[in-house]
Design an enzyme around this catalytic site. Structure first.
Site, PDB file in Angstrom:
ATOM      1  N   LYS A 154       0.857  -1.187   0.000  1.00 41.18           N
ATOM      2  CA  LYS A 154       0.000   0.000   0.000  1.00 41.18           C
ATOM      3  C   LYS A 154       0.887   1.228   0.000  1.00 41.18           C
ATOM      4  O   LYS A 154       2.054   1.175   0.409  1.00 41.18           O
ATOM      5  CB  LYS A 154      -0.886   0.003   1.245  1.00 41.18           C
ATOM      6  CG  LYS A 154      -2.139   0.848   1.108  1.00 41.18           C
ATOM      7  CD  LYS A 154      -3.214   0.156   0.287  1.00 41.18           C
ATOM      8  CE  LYS A 154      -4.497   0.971   0.248  1.00 41.18           C
ATOM      9  NZ  LYS A 154      -5.567   0.304  -0.506  1.00 41.18           N
ATOM     10  N   GLY A 157     -18.913   7.714  -1.232  1.00 39.84           N
ATOM     11  CA  GLY A 157     -17.928   7.944  -2.280  1.00 39.84           C
ATOM     12  C   GLY A 157     -18.292   7.118  -3.502  1.00 39.84           C
ATOM     13  O   GLY A 157     -19.434   6.651  -3.650  1.00 39.84           O
ATOM     14  N   HIS A 158     -17.340   6.886  -4.389  1.00 39.04           N
ATOM     15  CA  HIS A 158     -17.631   6.135  -5.615  1.00 39.04           C
ATOM     16  C   HIS A 158     -18.196   4.757  -5.297  1.00 39.04           C
ATOM     17  O   HIS A 158     -19.184   4.314  -5.896  1.00 39.04           O
ATOM     18  CB  HIS A 158     -16.366   5.992  -6.459  1.00 39.04           C
ATOM     19  CG  HIS A 158     -15.884   7.282  -7.062  1.00 39.04           C
ATOM     20  ND1 HIS A 158     -16.682   8.075  -7.848  1.00 39.04           N
ATOM     21  CD2 HIS A 158     -14.685   7.920  -6.981  1.00 39.04           C
ATOM     22  CE1 HIS A 158     -16.012   9.144  -8.238  1.00 39.04           C
ATOM     23  NE2 HIS A 158     -14.791   9.075  -7.716  1.00 39.04           N
ATOM     24  N   VAL A 159     -17.582   4.064  -4.337  1.00 43.93           N
ATOM     25  CA  VAL A 159     -18.025   2.700  -4.013  1.00 43.93           C
ATOM     26  C   VAL A 159     -19.342   2.732  -3.247  1.00 43.93           C
ATOM     27  O   VAL A 159     -20.280   1.992  -3.575  1.00 43.93           O
ATOM     28  CB  VAL A 159     -16.948   1.957  -3.208  1.00 43.93           C
ATOM     29  CG1 VAL A 159     -17.455   0.571  -2.788  1.00 43.93           C
ATOM     30  CG2 VAL A 159     -15.671   1.805  -4.028  1.00 43.93           C
ATOM     31  N   GLY A 178     -20.987   6.383   4.129  1.00 48.10           N
ATOM     32  CA  GLY A 178     -19.966   6.749   3.158  1.00 48.10           C
ATOM     33  C   GLY A 178     -20.501   6.632   1.747  1.00 48.10           C
ATOM     34  O   GLY A 178     -20.840   5.529   1.293  1.00 48.10           O
TER      35      GLY A 178
END
Length: 345
Positions: free
Chosen positions: A82, A181-183, A179
């Site tokens: 990562k 976001g995109h996901v 959340g």
């Protein structure tokens, strides 16, 4: 060129930890390789305004270890790594910074493949890819991995619902998505299409409003996510959301979401089980994104991706058959540890 690469002492059990700095372009990044036993390390790059470098190191090491387990469980022939860039992605990020980051990745000579994560877009990866062939998740390659992540979580969530409620039909199930976001937004759309009753929470009020308008969701303040009566909790923001304190207030019977490192401590997994809450380990269910990226690394097509999405849902089903005796996190960890031991033998 002002880039400097400095090897830091990695935590015990980790292979490598490096600090990359390019003052000219404002880059301070940490790259961590947890394990390359199963193949070159792969894991996305996150950009976040960490309070200091110690906090960034704590995050990148935790995330790198998680990638080892995620990639192993998904059967990708990749190890775990990562990277994180310290800074505000909305204010500090520049093409020059991303190109400098690409040079840092290239300095690792193929032992680490990077892709986008929080704060990093396919376009940002395209800038990094000008300096290295080890930046993937590009628009002309496998593209944005977010839809694949959401699809994998959705498939696993349905497996979990079938186990917990006796029926994988999500019609009328109250699901809180934390959340957007995109996901998270993509998952919310899939849940809406499946008939779920959505509750959503995010610091981004525009995203919350979009979900309310388009998906008929109800909004929940970010500091009240453990108050509503729900069937399923889907954490899709940052990690550490489930603590020993707040799990006591969680009404859901199933937890399945895209966030990494959802459990604040390993003890939370046992506490969830004691409360009769089924937890689907994050690094198993959210592997769709790295599956997409791995297809680019290995030169595979969409059929290869879909097969591996099927496989992670099957892994979840296997874990749940054993979950009456032990918590799912321990079961998943043991499955990966056996894989690593066999590969190292």
């Amino acid at each position: 060129m002002t880039l400097t690469i400095t090897d830091l002492t990695p935590p015990e059990g980790f292979e490598r930890l490096v600090r990359a700095a390019d003052p000219e372009h404002g880059l301070i990044a940490l790259i961590c390789l947890h394990s390359t036993v199963l193949g070159p390390a792969a894991g996305g790059c996150r950009m976040w305004a960490y309070p200091d470098e110690d906090a960034a190191i704590a995050d990148v090491t935790r995330l790198a270890r998680g990638m080892t387990y995620k990639n192993a469980m998904a059967g990708l022939g990749l190890g775990g790594g990562k990277s994180v860039i310290i800074g505000d992605a909305r204010r500090d990020k520049t093409p020059g910074m991303m190109r400098a980051f690409g040079r840092a990745v290239d300095a690792l000579k193929g032992s680490y493949y990077t892709a986008e994560d929080v704060g990093i877009s396919p376009q940002d990866m395209a800038h990094a890819a000008q300096e290295t062939r080890y930046a993937v998740g590009l628009s002309e390659g496998s593209g944005d991995p977010s839809p694949w992540t959401a699809e994998g979580v959705f498939r696993c969530l349905r497996v979990g619902a079938g186990h917990v409620f006796g029926d994988a039909d999500l019609t009328g199930r109250r699901v809180l998505v934390q959340g957007l976001g995109h996901v998270g937004m993509s998952l919310a759309q899939k849940l809406h299409q499946a008939g779920a009753q959505l509750i959503v929470s995010d610091i981004n009020q525009a995203a919350v409003q979009q979900a309310c308008d388009e998906l008929h969701a109800a909004a929940c303040p970010t500091d009240q996510i453990f108050q509503p009566q729900i069937d399923i909790f889907a954490p899709c923001a940052l990690g550490g959301v489930l603590t020993q304190d707040n799990v006591a207030h969680l009404s859901a019977r199933l937890v399945c979401g895209a966030a990494n490192n959802q459990l604040a401590t390993p003890a939370v997994g046992s506490l969830l089980r004691e409360r009769g809450i089924t937890y689907l380990p994050d690094y198993v269910v959210n592997a769709g994104g790295i599956i997409s990226v791995a297809s680019e690394i290995h030169g595979q097509d969409d059929a290869w991706r879909r097969t591996r999405l099927d496989q992670i849902a099957e892994r979840v089903a296997q874990m749940l058959t054993q979950a009456r005796l032990r918590d799912t996190t321990r079961i998943a960890d043991e499955m990966v540890e056996q894989m690593l031991a066999q590969a190292a033998a």
